[in-house]
Every structure is written in C-alpha cells, then in structure tokens.
Scaffold this active site. Structure first.
Site, PDB file in Angstrom:
ATOM      1  N   GLY A   8      33.603  31.528  44.934  1.00 41.02           N
ATOM      2  CA  GLY A   8      33.157  32.617  44.068  1.00 41.02           C
ATOM      3  C   GLY A   8      31.929  32.221  43.267  1.00 41.02           C
ATOM      4  O   GLY A   8      31.644  32.784  42.209  1.00 41.02           O
ATOM      5  N   GLY A  11      29.275  34.641  41.871  1.00 41.41           N
ATOM      6  CA  GLY A  11      29.698  35.587  40.848  1.00 41.41           C
ATOM      7  C   GLY A  11      29.148  35.236  39.484  1.00 41.41           C
ATOM      8  O   GLY A  11      28.377  34.286  39.307  1.00 41.41           O
ATOM      9  N   PHE A  12      29.580  36.005  38.505  1.00 43.03           N
ATOM     10  CA  PHE A  12      29.063  35.871  37.142  1.00 43.03           C
ATOM     11  C   PHE A  12      29.339  34.483  36.556  1.00 43.03           C
ATOM     12  O   PHE A  12      28.421  33.775  36.133  1.00 43.03           O
ATOM     13  CB  PHE A  12      29.702  36.966  36.278  1.00 43.03           C
ATOM     14  CG  PHE A  12      29.371  36.907  34.824  1.00 43.03           C
ATOM     15  CD1 PHE A  12      28.076  36.685  34.396  1.00 43.03           C
ATOM     16  CD2 PHE A  12      30.367  37.088  33.869  1.00 43.03           C
ATOM     17  CE1 PHE A  12      27.768  36.636  33.042  1.00 43.03           C
ATOM     18  CE2 PHE A  12      30.073  37.051  32.523  1.00 43.03           C
ATOM     19  CZ  PHE A  12      28.775  36.816  32.103  1.00 43.03           C
ATOM     20  N   ILE A  13      30.584  34.075  36.552  1.00 43.35           N
ATOM     21  CA  ILE A  13      30.932  32.770  35.999  1.00 43.35           C
ATOM     22  C   ILE A  13      30.438  31.653  36.909  1.00 43.35           C
ATOM     23  O   ILE A  13      29.815  30.685  36.454  1.00 43.35           O
ATOM     24  CB  ILE A  13      32.449  32.664  35.767  1.00 43.35           C
ATOM     25  CG1 ILE A  13      32.919  33.692  34.733  1.00 43.35           C
ATOM     26  CG2 ILE A  13      32.834  31.255  35.323  1.00 43.35           C
ATOM     27  CD1 ILE A  13      34.425  33.735  34.542  1.00 43.35           C
ATOM     28  N   VAL A  64      37.791  33.063  51.095  1.00 42.33           N
ATOM     29  CA  VAL A  64      38.845  32.078  50.837  1.00 42.33           C
ATOM     30  C   VAL A  64      40.104  32.388  51.634  1.00 42.33           C
ATOM     31  O   VAL A  64      41.047  31.600  51.627  1.00 42.33           O
ATOM     32  CB  VAL A  64      39.178  31.994  49.336  1.00 42.33           C
ATOM     33  CG1 VAL A  64      37.999  31.440  48.551  1.00 42.33           C
ATOM     34  CG2 VAL A  64      39.619  33.348  48.778  1.00 42.33           C
ATOM     35  N   ALA A  85      38.266  35.271  43.357  1.00 47.83           N
ATOM     36  CA  ALA A  85      39.469  36.078  43.121  1.00 47.83           C
ATOM     37  C   ALA A  85      39.079  37.536  43.012  1.00 47.83           C
ATOM     38  O   ALA A  85      37.950  37.878  42.649  1.00 47.83           O
ATOM     39  CB  ALA A  85      40.180  35.643  41.840  1.00 47.83           C
ATOM     40  N   SER A 129      43.766  32.943  33.601  1.00 43.72           N
ATOM     41  CA  SER A 129      43.351  34.087  32.781  1.00 43.72           C
ATOM     42  C   SER A 129      44.312  34.297  31.627  1.00 43.72           C
ATOM     43  O   SER A 129      45.506  33.992  31.721  1.00 43.72           O
ATOM     44  CB  SER A 129      43.317  35.350  33.651  1.00 43.72           C
ATOM     45  OG  SER A 129      43.168  36.507  32.857  1.00 43.72           O
ATOM     46  N   TYR A 189      47.378  41.580  38.756  1.00 46.06           N
ATOM     47  CA  TYR A 189      46.326  40.576  38.550  1.00 46.06           C
ATOM     48  C   TYR A 189      46.865  39.387  37.758  1.00 46.06           C
ATOM     49  O   TYR A 189      46.677  38.217  38.147  1.00 46.06           O
ATOM     50  CB  TYR A 189      45.134  41.196  37.814  1.00 46.06           C
ATOM     51  CG  TYR A 189      44.108  40.191  37.381  1.00 46.06           C
ATOM     52  CD1 TYR A 189      43.312  39.530  38.310  1.00 46.06           C
ATOM     53  CD2 TYR A 189      43.927  39.881  36.028  1.00 46.06           C
ATOM     54  CE1 TYR A 189      42.366  38.593  37.917  1.00 46.06           C
ATOM     55  CE2 TYR A 189      42.990  38.950  35.626  1.00 46.06           C
ATOM     56  CZ  TYR A 189      42.211  38.303  36.566  1.00 46.06           C
ATOM     57  OH  TYR A 189      41.283  37.373  36.173  1.00 46.06           O
ATOM     58  N   ARG A 257      40.502  42.191  21.881  1.00 47.64           N
ATOM     59  CA  ARG A 257      40.343  41.144  22.876  1.00 47.64           C
ATOM     60  C   ARG A 257      39.530  40.010  22.254  1.00 47.64           C
ATOM     61  O   ARG A 257      38.838  40.193  21.253  1.00 47.64           O
ATOM     62  CB  ARG A 257      39.628  41.670  24.137  1.00 47.64           C
ATOM     63  CG  ARG A 257      40.359  42.775  24.881  1.00 47.64           C
ATOM     64  CD  ARG A 257      41.636  42.308  25.535  1.00 47.64           C
ATOM     65  NE  ARG A 257      42.264  43.351  26.331  1.00 47.64           N
ATOM     66  CZ  ARG A 257      43.183  44.200  25.875  1.00 47.64           C
ATOM     67  NH1 ARG A 257      43.573  44.142  24.593  1.00 47.64           N
ATOM     68  NH2 ARG A 257      43.713  45.093  26.674  1.00 47.64           N
TER      69      ARG A 257
END
Length: 378
Positions: A8, A11-13, A64, A85, A129, A189, A257
């Site tokens: 991944g 992706g962003f991270i 994956v 993910a 998470s 999730y 959050r």
C-alpha cells in the site's frame, strides 16, 4: 535493515513513509494495486501520491491477495511495513467479503509465505486502527471504568447519541483510550484490523520475527485522497465546501475524533522500524486530543474562506462510534514520540494544499445513497 517493503506504499500514509525512508538512506519497494477509488483511473495523471514515488522506489503493481505478487515483492527484503488494506467503516458493512479477503486474507498470505519459505525479513510493522476499540474508554460515576457497547438504533433515532454504561445504562464520561483498553470493534473494518494485528503479532513471534502494531487514529494531511467519499471526514468536507455544497453533520455534531497529521504518523512508524524497544508491542498513534465534528467543519470553512450551509442533521450511520481519542503515553515513554502538529496548524497546511488542487467531483451523495439502500444510513 536497509531494504524495506511497503504494501500500500502508493497510498497516503505509505507514500509519505516511503519518501522519508528514502531520505534516510533506505531502499524502498512498494507493492500497491493502484485502486481507482484512491488513485483515479489513470494514476500517472490522476494520483499525485503515485507520482511522488514512481521514480524513487522499486514499484510493483500488484495485490496482497496474489501469492505471485508477494513472492516478487518479498525478494531480498529486510522488513515489511504492511499498510495495504481496504479502509472505511461504512463501506465495510456491505462490502464484507472484499474487506475480509484483502485485509485478513492478504495478511494471512504474507505470514504463510514467511512461515514456509526462505527469506531475510527481520521485522513486520502492521497498520492497525483505533477502530478496533469500538467505543473507547469511559468513566461511569457508579461503576468506574467501562467500555460501552454499540449504541442502540432506537436511542439514536430519538436523538440520543450518548454512550451508556453497559451495567446501569446511565450516560458516561469520555476518557483517553489506552492500549490495554477493551477490544470490541463495531464495524467489519475494525474486525479486520483486529485480526491483522493478532495474526502478525502471534505468527511473527513464533517465527522469531520482530513485530510492531500501530493503532493509528484519524490520519490527515496534504496528499490524502479528495475523491474517495467513503473515508476521511476532512477530505469529504473539503470536497463539499470546494464544490459549494452543504455540509451534512451527522448526529448532533459533538462526536469527536483524534486527528493526527501525516508527518507525525510517518515519524512514529519509522521509530518503530528503527527502535528495538518497539518489538512485540502495540502503540496508539494520535495527538491525545479529541476534536468534535462541528469544530472540524467550521475550521475548514474558515481557512477556505468559503461560506456553505453547515447543517447538523441528526442523521447517523450504523456502526459508527461516538468518540475516541488516544492515550499516547506509552509511545511517548517507549519511543520518545511527540506529536509536532496540533489540529489548527495541521488544518492550515492541509487546506493550503487543497487550494492548490483541481476541485474534485463530489461523490458524497452517491456514497450516502449506497448506505441508505443497505439500511446503514438513517
């Protein structure tokens, strides 16, 4: 350890971590399927995240869930940062098999390879998470520390969105959630992230591979997808505002959050890669500050200097939690992690970046319609 595989990693991270590792002298391989939901239909033109890394890493377009792709990606790797993910609590409640196949199945395939083949992997970092906690830690004036169960549909329908003590059913006071808090996810999730974490920590220990799990809070910052309507409240609200559309705030707007800036996430993750003190442990990564959704909407509108209607609708999604913010004392003590970005500073950086982007098509209403059709949006 010099050769690092990031699943991944486009992706962003993942892309942010990849660039920082490259700056530190690591050689980075990225395995990513370039999902159109995140990267658009033509990533070379539509995904700034992908463009940021494409000539700097060894890039493998793959999944994956493919054994062949894992074999190719794991060659000569010293460590794995497993980020790939399917994300988003709402979408997970009706794309159940997809989330299970990718999140749990993909992790199982990685571990199966490590257990049954020669390799040089010495450490695995798994992205968990805050969703695994469900509702976090609370205090009941009568029963002390409690962990509320999923809120009742009938209560939320009547406008009562508060969390209750599972014993006396009275309202409870929010506390920061520590790593030893009860694990009881309220979405598919969250269940998959719990399983990923357990699989990695259990199997890697048996294989004498160091493992670290990071329970990320709500990650945001420049580069995150603005076109994905299923995840990321800051992106969803920003796309609505930039298109001049009304902001629909769920519940009463007081839900909170812990918003953590991408630079802090990358810093924490690399600390876990480099420090042996992290081995075998789980860590919350956040700011330790709870921010409510009304504040989010108003802060974004302020920095965009755009006025759009902000409507607190009382709508709600089944599976959503009310509150969660992290107790980060453990990662501070063990690894010396200190968040460098508070919410206001981070939002200024985020909105400044958004203002430089092409305004994306707003797909929010389509995502809401999907959830309505599945009976998940009220």
């Amino acid at each position: 350890m010099k050769n690092i595989l990031i699943t991944g990693g486009a992706g962003f991270i993942g892309s942010n971590i990849a660039l920082k590792l490259i700056d530190k002298g690591f050689k980075v391989t990225v395995l990513d399927n370039l999902s159109p939901q995140i990267h658009g239909d033509n990533p070379e033109n539509t995904s700034p995240l992908y463009r940021n890394i494409i000539n700097k890493v060894k890039f493998i377009e793959g999944s994956v869930t493919s054994k062949e792709d894992w074999i190719n990606a794991l060659e000569n790797q010293d460590a794995i940062i497993h980020l790939a993910a399917e994300t988003g609590t709402g979408q997970s409640m009706y794309e159940i098999k997809k989330y299970i196949d990718v999140n749990i199945g993909g992790t199982a395939m990685m571990l199966d390879f490590l257990a049954n083949n020669a390799h040089q992997v010495k450490k695995v970092i798994i992205a968990s998470s805050r969703a695994i906690y469900g509702e976090g830690k609370y205090n009941c004036t009568k029963h002390g520390i409690v962990y509320p169960v999923e809120r009742e549909d009938k209560d939320m329908e009547s406008g009562d969105f508060s969390c209750k003590c599972p014993l006396c059913k009275k309202n409870v006071e929010l506390l920061p959630t520590s790593e030893d808090s009860k694990i009881h996810p309220t979405s598919v999730y969250g269940i998959t992230k719990q399983n990923q974490e357990q699989l990695v920590l259990t199997v890697c220990k048996s294989l004498n591979i160091a493992a670290v799990s990071y329970r990320y809070q709500n990650v945001y910052g420049p580069g995150q997808s603005l076109s994905n309507p299923y995840t990321g409240i800051l992106s969803i609200f920003s796309t609505r505002i930039k298109n001049g559309n009304e902001i629909n705030i769920f519940e009463d707007g007081k839900e909170t959050r812990d918003f953590v800036f991408i630079e802090d996430i990358a810093q924490a993750t690399i600390l876990g890669l480099e420090k042996e003190e992290a081995n075998g442990k789980v860590y919350n990564v956040g700011t330790g500050v709870a921010t409510d959704v009304i504040t989010v909407a108003n802060t974004l509108a302020k920095y965009y200097e755009l006025e759009v209607p902000i409507q607190v609708s009382g709508n709600y999604r089944l599976g959503d939690i009310r509150h969660n913010f992290a107790d980060i004392s453990k990662i501070k003590s063990d690894l010396g992690f200190e968040p460098q970005w508070d919410f206001d500073k981070g939002i200024q950086a985020f909105t400044g970046w958004v203002n430089e982007q092409e305004i994306p098509v707003d797909k929010y209403e389509l995502s809401i319609e999907e959830m309505k059709n599945k009976g998940l949006y009220k």
